[in-house]
Design an enzyme around this catalytic site. Structure first.
Site, PDB file in Angstrom:
ATOM      1  CG  HIS A  72      -1.999  -0.962   1.231  1.00 56.81           C
ATOM      2  ND1 HIS A  72      -3.057  -0.913   2.089  1.00 56.81           N
ATOM      3  CD2 HIS A  72      -2.222  -2.031   0.428  1.00 56.81           C
ATOM      4  CE1 HIS A  72      -3.886  -1.904   1.835  1.00 56.81           C
ATOM      5  NE2 HIS A  72      -3.398  -2.606   0.838  1.00 56.81           N
ATOM      6  CE1 TYR A 201      -4.652   3.551   9.264  1.00 53.72           C
ATOM      7  CE2 TYR A 201      -5.129   3.261  11.595  1.00 53.72           C
ATOM      8  CZ  TYR A 201      -4.379   2.955  10.491  1.00 53.72           C
ATOM      9  OH  TYR A 201      -3.349   2.048  10.589  1.00 53.72           O
ATOM     10  N   PRO A 293      -2.829  -0.102  19.301  1.00 52.69           N
ATOM     11  CG  PRO A 293      -4.705  -1.423  18.815  1.00 52.69           C
ATOM     12  CD  PRO A 293      -4.003  -0.738  19.943  1.00 52.69           C
ATOM     13  CE  LYS A 297       5.234   3.217  13.471  1.00 54.80           C
ATOM     14  NZ  LYS A 297       4.874   2.700  12.149  1.00 54.80           N
TER      15      LYS A 297
HETATM   16  P1  FAD Z   1       3.722 -12.117  21.183  1.00 55.22           P
HETATM   17  O1  FAD Z   1       3.227 -12.145  19.784  1.00 55.22           O
HETATM   18  O2  FAD Z   1       2.760 -11.813  22.277  1.00 55.22           O
HETATM   19  O3  FAD Z   1       4.436 -13.509  21.459  1.00 55.22           O
HETATM   20  C1  FAD Z   1       4.822 -13.923  22.742  1.00 55.22           C
HETATM   21  C2  FAD Z   1       4.763 -15.445  22.798  1.00 55.22           C
HETATM   22  O4  FAD Z   1       5.232 -15.883  24.063  1.00 55.22           O
HETATM   23  C3  FAD Z   1       3.348 -15.973  22.650  1.00 55.22           C
HETATM   24  O5  FAD Z   1       3.320 -16.973  21.648  1.00 55.22           O
HETATM   25  C4  FAD Z   1       3.011 -16.521  24.038  1.00 55.22           C
HETATM   26  O6  FAD Z   1       2.141 -17.637  23.978  1.00 55.22           O
HETATM   27  C5  FAD Z   1       4.385 -16.923  24.532  1.00 55.22           C
HETATM   28  N1  FAD Z   1       4.523 -16.998  25.995  1.00 55.22           N
HETATM   29  C6  FAD Z   1       3.909 -16.256  26.948  1.00 55.22           C
HETATM   30  N2  FAD Z   1       4.341 -16.610  28.165  1.00 55.22           N
HETATM   31  C7  FAD Z   1       5.264 -17.578  27.987  1.00 55.22           C
HETATM   32  C8  FAD Z   1       6.068 -18.328  28.876  1.00 55.22           C
HETATM   33  N3  FAD Z   1       6.021 -18.161  30.211  1.00 55.22           N
HETATM   34  N4  FAD Z   1       6.914 -19.241  28.355  1.00 55.22           N
HETATM   35  C9  FAD Z   1       6.995 -19.444  27.008  1.00 55.22           C
HETATM   36  N5  FAD Z   1       6.243 -18.768  26.118  1.00 55.22           N
HETATM   37  C10 FAD Z   1       5.391 -17.833  26.599  1.00 55.22           C
HETATM   38  N6  FAD Z   1       1.433  -4.605  15.488  1.00 55.22           N
HETATM   39  C11 FAD Z   1       1.863  -4.115  14.293  1.00 55.22           C
HETATM   40  O7  FAD Z   1       3.076  -3.984  14.109  1.00 55.22           O
HETATM   41  N7  FAD Z   1       0.999  -3.789  13.274  1.00 55.22           N
HETATM   42  C12 FAD Z   1      -0.345  -3.929  13.423  1.00 55.22           C
HETATM   43  O8  FAD Z   1      -1.093  -3.686  12.473  1.00 55.22           O
HETATM   44  C13 FAD Z   1      -0.833  -4.404  14.694  1.00 55.22           C
HETATM   45  N8  FAD Z   1      -2.157  -4.577  14.912  1.00 55.22           N
HETATM   46  C14 FAD Z   1      -2.576  -5.216  16.046  1.00 55.22           C
HETATM   47  C15 FAD Z   1      -3.929  -5.458  16.190  1.00 55.22           C
HETATM   48  C16 FAD Z   1      -4.381  -6.125  17.316  1.00 55.22           C
HETATM   49  C17 FAD Z   1      -5.842  -6.393  17.447  1.00 55.22           C
HETATM   50  C18 FAD Z   1      -3.455  -6.569  18.331  1.00 55.22           C
HETATM   51  C19 FAD Z   1      -3.919  -7.340  19.545  1.00 55.22           C
HETATM   52  C20 FAD Z   1      -2.111  -6.316  18.212  1.00 55.22           C
HETATM   53  C21 FAD Z   1      -1.658  -5.630  17.078  1.00 55.22           C
HETATM   54  N9  FAD Z   1      -0.318  -5.356  16.904  1.00 55.22           N
HETATM   55  C22 FAD Z   1       0.113  -4.768  15.730  1.00 55.22           C
HETATM   56  C23 FAD Z   1       0.662  -5.730  17.941  1.00 55.22           C
HETATM   57  C24 FAD Z   1       1.378  -7.055  17.669  1.00 55.22           C
HETATM   58  O9  FAD Z   1       0.439  -8.088  17.483  1.00 55.22           O
HETATM   59  C25 FAD Z   1       2.329  -7.404  18.831  1.00 55.22           C
HETATM   60  O10 FAD Z   1       3.116  -6.266  19.113  1.00 55.22           O
HETATM   61  C26 FAD Z   1       3.239  -8.600  18.509  1.00 55.22           C
HETATM   62  O11 FAD Z   1       2.517  -9.799  18.622  1.00 55.22           O
HETATM   63  C27 FAD Z   1       4.466  -8.675  19.421  1.00 55.22           C
HETATM   64  O12 FAD Z   1       5.206  -9.839  19.159  1.00 55.22           O
HETATM   65  P2  FAD Z   1       6.000 -10.586  20.313  1.00 55.22           P
HETATM   66  O13 FAD Z   1       6.668 -11.747  19.660  1.00 55.22           O
HETATM   67  O14 FAD Z   1       6.823  -9.596  21.055  1.00 55.22           O
HETATM   68  O15 FAD Z   1       4.901 -11.054  21.340  1.00 55.22           O
HETATM   69  C1  DHB Z   2      -4.446  -3.420  11.307  1.00 54.56           C
HETATM   70  C2  DHB Z   2      -4.211  -3.208  12.644  1.00 54.56           C
HETATM   71  C3  DHB Z   2      -3.812  -1.983  13.077  1.00 54.56           C
HETATM   72  O1  DHB Z   2      -3.564  -1.777  14.374  1.00 54.56           O
HETATM   73  C4  DHB Z   2      -3.646  -0.926  12.192  1.00 54.56           C
HETATM   74  O2  DHB Z   2      -3.276   0.287  12.656  1.00 54.56           O
HETATM   75  C5  DHB Z   2      -3.872  -1.137  10.850  1.00 54.56           C
HETATM   76  C6  DHB Z   2      -4.276  -2.390  10.407  1.00 54.56           C
HETATM   77  C7  DHB Z   2      -4.885  -4.766  10.832  1.00 54.56           C
HETATM   78  O3  DHB Z   2      -5.051  -5.638  11.683  1.00 54.56           O
HETATM   79  O4  DHB Z   2      -5.055  -4.941   9.635  1.00 54.56           O
END
Ligand code: FAD
Ligand code: DHB
Length: 393
Positions: A72, A201, A293, A297
């Protein structure tokens, strides 16, 4: 078992770290509490910054993303019944975002891990970290009912916001900064072809709404709601009716309807841990910081942390240099705080207030929305943060 780096958590941060370390010849063991199926099907982020896409491509992980990801070059801001396009590419010297689900990234990473013989344990329990301030840290866990112990040089805490790694940093060392927002997002996934090929948005007096997508046949939509919102009160009809109201547009555009396949409520929080390291423990991704969200980021920050950490481990193991590891937290926190500010800015801008300050606060939001859609300087600032600032060399 013995390894160089024990990695806790198989989200994007932990999985990508294990992959980047393997490319540098550094051994790691990865443990995850949830099942492989759960990790592969968890619907979360969707927007990848240019730098995230570049990182995945450089690591040889981009094949399917290049085929299926949707590039995009702009986003739209909708208010007062009109859509205003922010031309990301022309404002940032050609940078873009790619819409490709986080769970797809996770699937690609797990496939690469299993193809390359990565030691990766799903469904583990009772995870605990020991002696992280000493020269020989350990990670204890159970797997299939058997107690296991990893002896390692370093521990990477990639276990998300609710993980245990952060708690291994003593309270007198750890500082946390937090803001909880008075609203949440109700998110749905619908089998409906997107009716526009860019994200929208929307700021509406009834609340924020976001139009996004996952593929040419799947639309992703979000509605601002209360943090304690009861999903049972949201029939599919009510969801669509509210979406059409909030996306009401003078040119008649509206999201297309289709069967809803997923519905969930996500709370909104800003949170930063300082420092992101203690002894031989390094936190990465949501384990160290959370953003609301709206700025898309979260996952991108997780990838940025892991880039820094993988490079620091490579310098340590290949050249005996510890300065990059020592500087890990301060290197990451610059980008983290910039993303915190941008996410807070986007969240405040796009979500109307329903608090006592609403009349004044909402006038300010409208003024800011008009400003970012009419001033090139303001639009450029939004665009450069949204596509993601370039990584340091
Ligand atoms: P996580 O994905 O949370 O992974 C952590 C892992 O550790 C999990 O699999 C969990 O099960 C595991 N775990 C937990 N405790 C333990 C333990 N004690 N021992 C072993 N394993 C464990 N980010 C963006 O960049 N762009 C977006 O568009 C965006 N949109 C989002 C929309 C929504 C609705 C949500 C909820 C989040 C969004 N985010 C977005 C944020 C993004 O999803 C998170 O920042 C991302 O998942 C972070 O990755 P991570 O690997 O740090 O953590
Ligand atoms: C999506 C999530 C977001 O937080 C955002 O800012 C844009 C798109 C998505 O899940 O597609």
């Amino acid at each position: 078992m013995r390894t160089q780096v024990a990695i806790v958590g198989a989200g994007p941060a932990g999985l990508l770290l294990s992959h980047l370390l393997r490319l540098q010849g550094i051994d790691s063991v990865l443990i995850e509490t949830r099942s492989r199926e759960h990790c592969e099907n968890r619907i979360r982020a969707g927007v990848l910054e240019q730098g995230t896409v570049d990182t995945l491509n450089e690591a040889g992980l981009g094949e399917r993303m290049k085929r299926e990801g949707l590039v995009h070059h702009g986003i739209e801001l909708l208010f007062d019944g009109q859509r205003h396009r922010i031309d990301l590419a022309s404002l940032t010297g050609g940078r873009a975002i790619t819409v490709y689900g986080q769970h797809e990234v996770v699937c690609d990473l797990i496939a690469a891990a299993s193809m390359n013989g990565q030691k990766l344990y799903f469904d583990v329990g009772d995870v605990s970290l020991h002696d992280v301030a000493s020269g020989s840290p350990q990670v204890h866990f159970t797997h299939g009912g058997t107690a296991q112990r990893i002896e390692c040089d370093y521990v990477a805490g990639c276990d998300g916001f609710h993980g245990i790694s952060r708690t291994a940093i003593p309270a007198d060392v750890l500082r946390t900064y937090e803001r909880v927002y008075p609203y949440a997002w109700l998110g749905i996934l619908a089998d409906a072809p997107p009716t526009l090929d860019e994200l929208v948005y929307a700021h509406h007096e009834r609340g924020f709404a976001l139009f996004s997508m996952r593929s040419p046949t799947v639309t992703r939509l979000y509605l601002q709601c209360r943090p304690d919102e009861d999903l049972a009160q949201w029939s599919d009809e009510r969801v669509w009716s509210e979406l059409h109201t909030r996306f009401a547009c003078e040119d008649g555009w509206t999201p297309g309807e289709g069967p809803i396949t997923q519905k969930s409520v996500t709370p909104m929080r800003s949170f930063v841990t300082e420092p992101m390291q203690y002894g031989r423990l390094f936190l990465a991704g949501d384990a160290a910081h959370i953003v609301p969200p709206t700025g898309a980021k979260g996952m991108n920050l997780a990838v940025a942390d892991v880039r820094v950490l993988a490079k620091a481990f490579a310098e340590c193991y290949q050249h005996g240099r510890h300065d990059l590891l020592d500087a890990y937290s301060s290197t990451c926190l610059g980008r983290v705080w910039r993303a915190e500010h941008f996410s807070y800015f986007m969240t405040n801008l796009l979500h109307p207030s329903f608090d006592d300050d609403a009349p004044f606060a909402n006038r300010l939001k409208m003024s800011e929305l008009k400003y970012v859609t009419t001033s090139e300087a303001a639009a450029r600032s939004l665009a450069e943060n949204y596509v993601g600032l370039p990584f340091a060399a």
